[in-house]
Design a protein around this motif. Sequence first.
Motif, PDB file in Angstrom:
ATOM      1  N   GLU A   1     -30.233   6.754  19.691  1.00 28.13           N
ATOM      2  CA  GLU A   1     -29.992   8.102  20.207  1.00 28.13           C
ATOM      3  C   GLU A   1     -28.967   8.075  21.343  1.00 28.13           C
TER       4      GLU A   1
ATOM      5  N   GLU B   1     -45.744  11.500  22.015  1.00 25.13           N
ATOM      6  CA  GLU B   1     -45.551  11.716  20.574  1.00 25.13           C
ATOM      7  C   GLU B   1     -44.363  10.932  20.034  1.00 25.13           C
TER       8      GLU B   1
ATOM      9  N   PRO C   1     -33.331  16.796  20.861  1.00 23.83           N
ATOM     10  CA  PRO C   1     -34.443  17.515  21.489  1.00 23.83           C
ATOM     11  C   PRO C   1     -34.120  17.798  22.956  1.00 23.83           C
TER      12      PRO C   1
ATOM     13  N   THR D   1     -41.185  11.527  20.950  1.00 20.21           N
ATOM     14  CA  THR D   1     -39.961  12.318  20.995  1.00 20.21           C
ATOM     15  C   THR D   1     -39.091  11.842  22.155  1.00 20.21           C
TER      16      THR D   1
ATOM     17  N   GLN E   1     -39.407   1.758  18.625  1.00 19.78           N
ATOM     18  CA  GLN E   1     -39.084   2.886  19.491  1.00 19.78           C
ATOM     19  C   GLN E   1     -37.927   2.548  20.447  1.00 19.78           C
TER      20      GLN E   1
END
Length: 873
Positions: free
Chosen positions: A350, A373, A141, A375, A343
């Motif tokens: 990531e 959210e 993203p 992201t 998370q």
Amino acid sequence: MIILISPFRTVPIFVDSLGHFILLDWQYVYKGTIRDFYPPASYLPQTELPFQVYIESLGQLPQTELEALFAQVGRRVEPHQFRELFDFAFLALHGPYGEDGNIQGLLEWYDIPYSGCGILPSAIGINKVVQKRLMENAGFPCPKLTIIKRQEWLEATDKSRFFDLAKEAVGLPMVLKAPNQGSSIGVSILKEDSLEGFTAAINKSLFLQEVDLKAWQQKNIDEKVVFLAVLTDIREGIGMPVYAGEEQTLLHHPEELLRYLNRKAELQERTILTPLNSEEEVLLESFIGGKEFSCIVVQNHLGQPMALPPTQIIKSSDVFDYRAKYLPGVSRKITPIDLPAQQIQQIRQECCRLFEVLQCNVYARIDGFINEEGTIFLNDPNTTSGMLPSSFFFHQAAEIGLNPSQFLTYIIRTSLSERIRTGKRNKELRDQLQQLDGDLQRLRQQRSQKIRVAVVMGGYSSERHISVESGRNIFEKLASSVKYQPVPVFLTGSNEEHKLYLLPVNIMLKDNADDIKEKVEAYLRGEHHPLLEQIIEEARPLVNQYIDQDLLKFGPVSYEQLAREVDAVFIALHGRPGEDGALQARLERVGLPYNGSGIESSQLTINKFETNRRLREHGILVARHRLVNRQEWDKNRQGVLDALVQEFGFPLIAKPSDDGCSSAVKKIKNRQELEAFGEMIFRELPELMALPMKTLKLKPSEEFPQKDVFLVEEFIGREGAKHFLEVTGGMLTLRNEQGQTEYLVFEPSEALAGGEVLSLEEKFLAGEGQNITPARFARTAEENRRISQEVRKELEHVARIANIEGYARIDAFVRVYEDGRVETIIIEINSLPGMTPATCIFHQSALNGYKPYEFIDAILTYGIERQRSKATL
């Protein structure tokens, strides 16, 4: 500059901003900033204005003069000579040329192994535009983005067109970035729908400065100097040299620029300044809300990426800029980030994925945001991380149990392994790796023979954060030795009750004293983040060959228990309770030797009023002074103000009478400021008061103690002297063969303040302020020597009056008159001077042949021998 643990012999190679490689004489490694030694003081233009400059401001020097300049700090070397000097290059260079593949490529050409990522990931890591395109292609993203070209921006008569296009492409708020810079230089966040703000942000990223010459004319000389000091500091402005105006006049020195602006202000309304190095485009991105984090990714023992616990960044301003990154206490760091474990694991995954996509190796620092959210937006992977004590690099490594020396050793070992993969000099590199492993094994076997030293840091005064910085530096210097085993101890509590805690290294390396205290209290409540335990287990195969299990101990400890745990104490506290004799009294009761002066001397020097009174009785020059107490202030405030104005006039100096140096020391210029100072120091609640804070121009994070008394002193000025300067002089006491104390008084440093008085940051933090050592008392070497001898003789006299032991720092003003007469006016005595990496006492001791560890060793040795001599009486 990174100084490594004992398997390594360090070779300091300084790269100047003109691209020269200089083998530094070792003493210059320990300066607080480049400007403290380079260019050498003898090359600085004669000026009464307090400009701090780099070598670029000297203009185009002929080669013979450059070689003579190099010779004052070391000797110039060429890349083909590197292999004669060192086997491995640890890269501590940031930004262009350092983390963009340039230095990596140079070292590859000459077959020299180096730390960190290779050429390709480094080149990608510095270029934010290329990063974004690669990340988008890999499915990460990314925020919306657009680019504005420099030439198009300069040629446009209507800037609003760019603003409209930018709002359409990325919206508001927007982030504007210089694409090829490190350390958040050239970054702005624009929140308001303001063309003026947009223009300023674009100019900042392009390193353009438009100067309103009408406003310039309204400034006085002090305001102009401050304006130029900010403008020419690359962290906040555009740097030097600059091209000025349409005629593109090249100006090297800030004083040249001052004269240019004064001249142009009579002819025109505005002018544009551009530096020698600038950007050709600006990257604009949509603003990402949410929590900001930074995560160090390393290669584990199998060569696979492993993310350390990501750290949440809580900033005091919108941008996590240079100062917020590198000055402790400016921002807060929470490790791991305050999120559910799932998370946090997603962030780590990531970051590892990006590490692989960009083909990073050894280590990288990856920053990002996670929005509401969930992201995850990653940005700005850094292939060279900041390595100051408060940096993420050490902060996160400590969470898996590695102290800074151990983590640096891991980086070197892993880098060697990674360079072997390139297929060059494989046998030679494998032999180096084998030798390193053998050295590490021998070091672990020596641990039981070391002298155990408790390094006490923290405290509860306004200088507790600097005390932590000093303590961490002492810890690291001792941890890198074969003689001492440091044990970190945190002190908190109050004058009535000292609370001591053995610290594991991960808590010791929290951002500042308040963060350490908060984490200590959480540990006592049994609050341990479950994910940290999991990450520690993941990292265990990696850290086992470096880790010292003793450094993972935690718990409260009494003075009696401490005496059973350690052989000596290094007090790294400033102000109370370190410099007032209270801690010394407790240590003497349990028979522990310690650094610095004894109880009575410490009790005297913490009290500035009593110290000045004692010195005056012995004929020492000090400022006229007076105490102001809360009772008389509450009873008749206006009368007290009248009396102070009558006795001292303005300006005057107001400061606490019994705290450490630079804590709430203010130059008071009018009655309003004097009243505000009194209101602030006598306030009932800890919170700063808004109106006095505004009047005194206090920073939001500035410490200002509450006291029942404060000290007013006359303002010390030039008074007709030919030369006037502020100095700070360090000293070391040694025992001669007869057991008598001798004083070694170092060459004083000349202190240049950026503001009205030297701040805590300027005294103790790297990159802040400037200290020129030795001080420039005169223009000729012979006269400089004579004056220095007089000043040092007076400082020794002061130390003997105060019965200083171990070491100390004495601050003073020096007046030199036309007839050669010298006056030394004492400001204060610091019996436990700051011991942060940047403090000038290390610069001074280096001129006497002491490397920082050797200086610390001499201080400890004196304290231990003093205790032994007492025991034999």
